[in-house]
Write a protein that holds these residues in place. Structure first.
Motif, mmCIF file in Angstrom:
data_model
loop_
_atom_site.group_PDB
_atom_site.id
_atom_site.type_symbol
_atom_site.label_atom_id
_atom_site.label_comp_id
_atom_site.label_asym_id
_atom_site.label_seq_id
_atom_site.Cartn_x
_atom_site.Cartn_y
_atom_site.Cartn_z
ATOM 1 N N PHE A 202 0.855 -1.186 0.000
ATOM 2 C CA PHE A 202 0.000 0.000 0.000
ATOM 3 C C PHE A 202 0.893 1.239 0.000
ATOM 4 O O PHE A 202 1.918 1.271 0.698
ATOM 5 N N THR A 244 -4.654 1.024 -2.798
ATOM 6 C CA THR A 244 -4.469 2.191 -1.941
ATOM 7 C C THR A 244 -5.487 3.257 -2.315
ATOM 8 O O THR A 244 -5.643 3.594 -3.501
ATOM 9 N N GLY A 381 -6.754 1.647 2.660
ATOM 10 C CA GLY A 381 -6.532 0.709 1.568
ATOM 11 C C GLY A 381 -7.327 -0.565 1.808
ATOM 12 O O GLY A 381 -7.864 -0.786 2.895
#
Length: 409
Positions: A202, A244, A381
């Motif tokens: 992420f 993300t 995320g």
């Protein structure tokens, strides 16, 4: 005169020189006999004495007959001593062997992590310690790799054979992983099973979530390069995609957004609210962690545990609490209780954390649990298990900032 009387006179110094010499020779002979018996361990050495007497051998003098009686007495005494010693040694050895075989392994077990310990049961169903530990750990840290069923066979002395069972699979491929837990050290014959995602799976922007460890480069490099990687995915394969978000969403807003865009979310990554946030001083409002999260929606089995200490610890129990079975969305309060229980539980499982060499401490888990209790679930995320077309569709959403993928095996 009997030989006993003769010995008494010898001890009192009342024998003449000839008799004294005879007795001393007899004593010397008996010493030699005794020493021979000890060295050879032949207790039947005198067995011929009775036979010779039965055959009518004539002993010429009373002194010689007394000497023979004395020899037999010594033989009997030595024989009794050997038998008694043998019994004592035998019993002692047997006790030591039984202790080593039966008691010692169980005693050693007490000093180390016991994956077979039953932590909860209901009717004929039980949950062992490693199954519960692994269920919580895999939900918190291993998106797409949830495991909650571990078979354990104890071998004593702190050693256990284990088999981690895969119960569900989107690819219809099931892989059980065997291994051992030996005195608090785990060895798996597929070391990748418990490997956590790369730290930059992420990639939140610095002005969204502050993370000094990651920076602004994801596992696929730049966003342009990540899109190129997505274009090259195979159509028929399944992937775990780490998505993300462009901004942090609280749990309520995220559930609405996910349902609106028809995203089958598997797992959510959470961040901490910055207690010292000050927009005027350009402080970042959120602080990220090492990819910690929770299962948003998934197929999980029932586990048994201390529900008073850890309410809704199991994702199965959490899912059963929802009243929206058609959408199967867990309420924010129940999901928050679930996440807090997992974090508190992991903080308490210090032996397990040490065994799998986790970087997080009990204080880290308690701190995040406190933050969730105070500020709720803040999501930056999420992870989905999907094929190429679905992942590309997600990448086109305005709220998506970056996607990294790994193929599902």
């Amino acid at each position: 005169m009997t030989y006993y009387e003769l010995i008494e006179l010898y001890k009192n110094g009342k024998l003449d020189s000839k008799q004294k010499k005879q007795v001393e020779e007899d004593i010397e002979r008996q010493d030699a006999i005794s020493e021979y018996l000890f060295e050879q361990d032949e207790l039947s050495v005198f067995s011929g004495l009775q036979d010779s007497e039965a055959e009518g051998d004539t002993i010429s003098t009373e002194t010689e007959r007394e000497s023979e009686r004395f020899s037999k007495m010594i033989h009997a005494a030595i024989r009794k001593t050997f038998i008694k010693m043998g019994v004592i040694v035998g019993v002692t050895v047997l006790a030591v062997v039984c202790f080593i075989i039966f008691a010692s392994p169980q005693i050693v077990d007490k000093f180390y992590y016991d994956p077979s310990e039953i932590v909860g049961s209901e009717n004929d169903s039980e949950t062992n310690r490693l199954s519960l530990d692994l269920a919580v750990y895999s939900e918190l840290f291993l998106p797409g790799t949830y495991r909650q069923n571990v078979n354990v066979i104890g071998n004593g002395n702190g050693k256990y054979d284990i088999a981690i069972v895969q119960n569900t699979s989107v690819t219809d491929t099931f892989t059980d992983v065997a291994g051992t837990v030996n005195k608090g050290r785990i060895i798996l014959y597929d070391a990748n099973l418990l490997t956590r995602p790369t730290g930059n799976a992420f990639v939140p922007a610095d002005d969204v979530v502050n993370d000094h460890m990651i920076g602004d480069v994801g596992a696929f490099g730049s966003w342009e390069n990540a899109l190129k990687e997505l274009q090259e995915l195979h159509d028929d394969d399944f992937y775990i995609a780490y998505v993300t978000l462009s901004h942090v969403m609280d749990y309520s807003n995220f559930t609405v957004w996910a349902e609106k865009n028809n995203i089958d979310v598997d797992w959510c990554a959470i961040c901490q609210k910055n207690k010292f946030y000050d927009a005027k001083n350009d402080e970042t409002e959120y602080l990220s962690l090492s990819n910690i999260g929770f299962i948003y929606r998934g197929s999980c089995g029932q586990l048994f545990y201390n529900t008073e200490k850890y309410p809704l610890l199991s994702q199965y129990d959490t899912g059963m609490m929802t009243g929206e079975e058609e959408k199967w969305v867990v309420s924010e309060d129940n999901m928050k209780r679930h996440v807090v229980s997992m974090l508190r539980f992991m903080a308490d499982e210090t032996e397990f954390c040490k065994m799998i060499e986790m970087d997080e401490s009990a204080d880290d888990f308690h701190s995040l649990a406190d933050n969730v209790e105070e500020y709720g679930l803040n999501i930056y995320g999420f992870a989905v298990v999907a094929q190429k077309d679905a992942i590309l569709g997600i990448s086109n959403l305005d709220e998506v900032a970056y996607i990294y993928t790994r193929i599902m095996r």
